[in-house]
Design a protein around this motif. Structure first.
Motif, PDB file in Angstrom:
ATOM      1  N   TRP A  81       0.780  -1.201   0.006  1.00  0.00           N
ATOM      2  CA  TRP A  81      -0.137   0.112  -0.038  1.00  0.00           C
ATOM      3  C   TRP A  81       0.908   1.292  -0.019  1.00  0.00           C
ATOM      4  N   SER A  82       1.863   1.246   0.777  1.00  0.00           N
ATOM      5  CA  SER A  82       2.879   2.322   1.007  1.00  0.00           C
ATOM      6  C   SER A  82       3.480   2.428  -0.409  1.00  0.00           C
ATOM      7  N   ARG A  83       3.849   1.483  -1.060  1.00  0.00           N
ATOM      8  CA  ARG A  83       4.669   1.557  -2.210  1.00  0.00           C
ATOM      9  C   ARG A  83       3.632   2.207  -3.497  1.00  0.00           C
ATOM     10  N   ARG A  87       4.268   5.602  -5.537  1.00  0.00           N
ATOM     11  CA  ARG A  87       4.289   5.668  -7.109  1.00  0.00           C
ATOM     12  C   ARG A  87       3.230   6.525  -7.544  1.00  0.00           C
ATOM     13  N   LEU A  88       1.940   6.618  -6.952  1.00  0.00           N
ATOM     14  CA  LEU A  88       0.982   7.451  -7.370  1.00  0.00           C
ATOM     15  C   LEU A  88       1.205   8.761  -7.113  1.00  0.00           C
ATOM     16  N   SER A  89       1.762   9.018  -5.999  1.00  0.00           N
ATOM     17  CA  SER A  89       2.172  10.568  -5.544  1.00  0.00           C
ATOM     18  C   SER A  89       3.331  11.226  -6.720  1.00  0.00           C
ATOM     19  N   ALA A 100      -1.527  11.969   0.776  1.00  0.00           N
ATOM     20  CA  ALA A 100      -1.660  11.908   2.366  1.00  0.00           C
ATOM     21  C   ALA A 100      -2.896  11.222   2.996  1.00  0.00           C
ATOM     22  N   LEU A 101      -4.001  11.368   2.261  1.00  0.00           N
ATOM     23  CA  LEU A 101      -5.155  10.671   2.742  1.00  0.00           C
ATOM     24  C   LEU A 101      -5.035   9.231   2.262  1.00  0.00           C
ATOM     25  N   LEU A 102      -4.529   8.781   1.346  1.00  0.00           N
ATOM     26  CA  LEU A 102      -4.227   7.198   0.937  1.00  0.00           C
ATOM     27  C   LEU A 102      -3.386   6.811   2.076  1.00  0.00           C
TER      28      LEU A 102
END
Length: 162
Positions: A81-83, A87-89, A100-102
């Motif tokens: 999830w953190s990765r 990657r999305l950010s 930040a919300l995710l």
């Protein structure tokens, strides 16, 4: 020669303006996609109570795909999830708020009962809805500004060159 250079400069400035507008619209699409993903998670939890890994495997959209890629690299859902958030950010259409919300949601999911999970997902969906409203307003106002500003800057630069 100067005319060709003027036209090229005008087109480049116009393209820059339209690119900014498209980025704002992509952010809106990403927020809608994330909102649907949380709704999918909520429905899944209320119906079949799957694990977070199973939810991630059945999700659709860009973040769900990044999450599945992360799960293929590591079996730990929190690390995946953190990765996926990282990657999305990195993408230009993802704002700091949704990243930040995710990240915050990833720390909370899977730590409580199904009823609490559903409430948690509703809370984060409401927060995403607020971000979506703000992003849509920005896309409307700033998008128009970027497009017209790009065209005007291009015309101005072309006129100065000629």
């Amino acid at each position: 020669m100067r005319l060709a250079a003027g036209i090229v400069i005008m087109l480049l400035c116009t393209a820059w303006g339209f690119r900014g507008s498209v980025t704002l619209r992509k952010r809106c699409a990403l927020l809608r996609e994330l909102r649907l993903l949380l709704e999918h998670f909520s429905i899944g939890i209320s119906c079949t109570a799957p694990t977070l890994e199973e939810l991630a495997g059945s999700g659709q959209g860009e973040f769900a795909e990044l999450l599945r890629e992360g799960l293929s690299e590591t079996p730990d859902i929190r690390a995946a999830w953190s990765r996926a958030v990282d990657r999305l950010s990195e993408q230009s259409c993802c704002g700091k708020e949704e990243a930040a919300l995710l990240a915050e949601l990833g720390q909370s999911l899977g730590t409580c009962s199904a009823e609490s999970e559903i409430s948690l997902l509703k809370l984060y969906s409401a927060r995403l809805d607020r971000l979506l409203e703000q992003a849509e307003e920005a896309a409307e106002k700033k998008g128009r500004l970027y497009r017209s500003g790009g065209v005007l800057a291009g015309l101005g630069a072309a006129v100065m060159l000629l």
